[in-house]
Design a protein around this motif. Structure first.
Motif, PDB file in Angstrom:
ATOM      1  N   TRP A 166     -68.178  43.808  67.585  1.00 30.96           N
ATOM      2  CA  TRP A 166     -67.461  43.084  66.537  1.00 30.96           C
ATOM      3  C   TRP A 166     -67.559  43.783  65.181  1.00 30.96           C
ATOM      4  O   TRP A 166     -66.558  43.975  64.500  1.00 30.96           O
ATOM      5  CB  TRP A 166     -67.990  41.656  66.423  1.00 30.96           C
ATOM      6  CG  TRP A 166     -67.312  40.878  65.328  1.00 30.96           C
ATOM      7  CD1 TRP A 166     -67.761  40.681  64.045  1.00 30.96           C
ATOM      8  CD2 TRP A 166     -66.027  40.243  65.407  1.00 30.96           C
ATOM      9  NE1 TRP A 166     -66.851  39.950  63.329  1.00 30.96           N
ATOM     10  CE2 TRP A 166     -65.772  39.664  64.144  1.00 30.96           C
ATOM     11  CE3 TRP A 166     -65.083  40.095  66.422  1.00 30.96           C
ATOM     12  CZ2 TRP A 166     -64.607  38.951  63.868  1.00 30.96           C
ATOM     13  CZ3 TRP A 166     -63.926  39.372  66.149  1.00 30.96           C
ATOM     14  CH2 TRP A 166     -63.697  38.820  64.886  1.00 30.96           C
ATOM     15  N   LEU A 178     -70.649  34.595  64.808  1.00 28.34           N
ATOM     16  CA  LEU A 178     -69.610  34.777  65.818  1.00 28.34           C
ATOM     17  C   LEU A 178     -69.333  33.464  66.546  1.00 28.34           C
ATOM     18  O   LEU A 178     -68.179  33.152  66.850  1.00 28.34           O
ATOM     19  CB  LEU A 178     -70.026  35.861  66.818  1.00 28.34           C
ATOM     20  CG  LEU A 178     -70.089  37.290  66.272  1.00 28.34           C
ATOM     21  CD1 LEU A 178     -70.500  38.265  67.367  1.00 28.34           C
ATOM     22  CD2 LEU A 178     -68.751  37.713  65.678  1.00 28.34           C
ATOM     23  N   LEU A 230     -64.478  38.792  73.257  1.00 29.95           N
ATOM     24  CA  LEU A 230     -64.286  40.175  72.791  1.00 29.95           C
ATOM     25  C   LEU A 230     -63.591  41.055  73.824  1.00 29.95           C
ATOM     26  O   LEU A 230     -63.019  42.094  73.472  1.00 29.95           O
ATOM     27  CB  LEU A 230     -65.636  40.788  72.418  1.00 29.95           C
ATOM     28  CG  LEU A 230     -66.349  40.170  71.211  1.00 29.95           C
ATOM     29  CD1 LEU A 230     -67.735  40.790  71.036  1.00 29.95           C
ATOM     30  CD2 LEU A 230     -65.533  40.340  69.945  1.00 29.95           C
TER      31      LEU A 230
END
Length: 233
Positions: A166, A178, A230
């Motif tokens: 990230w 997150l 992700l």
């Protein structure tokens, strides 16, 4: 074969390590000197006393920081999940036994002849979890299986570090942040109480190791949820 994992650590438990910290503080106290512009002996003595008292007061903070030092601190819990299995944790035994059990289950679940390449997934595992795990294994003489990529770089295919994925190499972002932006249950939600790595020692001292384990399993689940976001799963 995705291996999600997280470790919880506590400060040094070896009396010799604690004595070493105390000896270092005493050495710093002896080295305290008043600034050159102090001429009055009473003021000099008062300054030295105040600075030495500050060093004594810093012992607890210095001691707590050993939980980030693999040469001094210890692992009290390892949480893990393989692929989509429910998170589990290993705790309550000696540190050496925790390591041996974790390594044994990895070997039981992985066959070198299979086509499933193991990928270790975690948050900040390159700079902390993997390094700490290696250091504690060395300190205790517990040989880890070859499959663990201790020397992996953040971009290696044998690992997936959610922090690096990230924030980018060299940058940082907390797992909690997150979780907030991805609307994933936050740290401590599984025990109904605020907890993070900095509070693990307090929970441990209070005899709440089971809560630490539940929290650690929660972090594994959070990491898996972040990983799936992700990787667009």
């Amino acid at each position: 074969m995705n291996i999600y994992f997280d470790i919880e650590t506590i400060p040094a438990q070896d009396p010799a390590a604690i004595d070493m910290i105390k000896a270092d503080i005493e050495k710093q106290k002896l080295a305290v000197k008043a600034p050159g512009n102090y001429k009055d002996q009473e003021k000099i003595d008062a300054y030295i006393k105040a600075e030495q008292e500050k060093l004594d007061a810093e012992f607890d903070a210095t001691y707590r920081k050993t939980s980030f030092d693999g040469g001094l601190g210890e692992i009290c819990c390892i949480g893990y999940a393989i692929d989509d299995a429910a998170p589990q944790s290993i705790y309550g035994d000696t540190e050496a036994k925790i390591l041996r059990e974790f390594y044994a289950l990895l070997q039981q679940n992985y066959s070198p002849s299979s086509q499933q390449r193991p990928v270790f997934i975690g948050h900040n595992i390159v700079n902390f979890d993997l390094r700490f795990l290696f250091q504690r294994s060395v300190m205790l003489g517990v040989k880890p299986p070859m499959m663990i990529p201790f020397a992996a770089k953040p971009w290696d295919e044998s690992i997936f570090d959610t922090m690096t994925a990230w924030a980018g190499h060299g940058n940082r972002v907390s797992l909690d942040k997150l979780c907030k932006i991805f609307n994933i249950p936050l740290k401590g939600s599984e025990i109904g109480e605020e907890i993070d790595g900095s509070k693990v020692w307090d929970f441990y001292q209070a005899g709440r190791i089971a809560d630490i384990a539940t929290y650690c399993e929660g972090d594994v689940e959070r990491t898996r949820a972040v990983y799936k976001r992700l990787t667009f799963q």
